[in-house]
Write a protein that holds these residues in place. Structure first.
Motif: not given
Length: 270
Positions: A72, A76, A80, A106
């Motif tokens: 993760f 992440e 984004s 994510t």
């Protein structure tokens, strides 16, 4: 990705698998094979792992099975802005009172920021999603039974009796390792088992993928494109991939990454 971050990812991954191949690390870090071979040599000289033919091995190999999936933390911060835009469009498909399933990942995680004022029944195998919805929404949250995979922050079970068979969802929102004409791709068989169980309990499958996932490939197919109702991606998708999706009879939603929208974001579990 900086060398320090690559080394952290390599050392974390090698503690979870008996042998980590160079190609495994390339997929985890998006670095070149030459860079990864140098990283392995450097970490071996520091006595932090064992260098083996074609990859690396932990100094004290793990005793339990692990996932062949990126952590993760590693994922992440990748794309984004695109993931937030995709999540915003995904939540537009949700309506108060509905039951939905959100798989861990994510790309699906940012959905929580747009669900704050909604009242839904949510089944999820994601700790970050569950924690955020419990603290910052009015949604009812349910979790399946299974083992905890810390790196991916998800709960998975190899058995059918994980509780998901008692939950019916209007829509199942999930990410993916890749999308190709062959279908939706994933990187680990245990993840596929879990997702296929959840798919059986939902009317519609909604796949959330940033446009880079149309160029990513994996050796494992989760399902054919025909099973997918909707794909939500960002405006970086090229015309060839757009035509592939539309030719498969799938609704394509393209999220604009230019739009600026304030989100009340709270601390999350990483």
């Amino acid at each position: 990705m900086h060398e320090r971050e690559r080394h952290r990812i390599i050392l974390s991954a090698v503690q979870e698998r008996p042998i980590l191949t160079v190609q495994d690390i390339v997929e985890l870090t998006d670095a070149s094979e030459a860079t990864i071979r140098r990283d392995i040599s450097a970490l071996a000289l520091q006595n932090r792992l064992k260098k083996v033919r074609g990859g690396a091995e932990a100094l004290h190999p793990p005793q339990i099975g692990v996932l062949a999936a990126r952590s993760f933390r590693a994922d992440e911060t990748v794309n984004s802005a695109q993931k937030r835009a995709i999540a915003r469009e995904a939540v537009k498909l949700c309506h108060d009172g509905e039951a939905i399933t959100i798989n861990g990942g994510t790309t699906t995680f940012p959905m929580v920021h747009y669900l704050a004022q909604m009242r839904l029944q949510v089944m999820t195998n994601s700790f970050p999603i569950a924690e955020h919805l419990i603290k910052h929404s009015k949604c009812t949250v349910m979790l399946p039974a299974g083992a905890v995979y810390r790196e991916q922050n998800i709960i998975l079970s190899p058995f059918d009796s994980d509780g998901t068979g008692h939950f019916y969802a209007r829509r199942f929102f999930m990410g993916a390792r890749g999308v190709s004409p062959l279908g939706i791709m994933e990187s680990d068989s245990l993840i596929i088992q879990s997702e296929q169980r959840l798919m059986r309990q939902a009317d519609e499958l909604v796949v959330l993928v940033d446009s880079s996932k149309f160029k990513t490939r994996s050796s494992l197919i989760l399902c054919p494109l025909e099973r997918v109702s909707t794909i939500i991606t960002d405006d970086g998708i090229d015309e060839r991939d757009r035509r592939m999706v539309e030719a498969s009879g799938i609704e394509l939603i393209v999220a604009s990454t230019d739009r600026q929208e304030d989100i009340q974001q709270s601390p999350t579990v990483a």
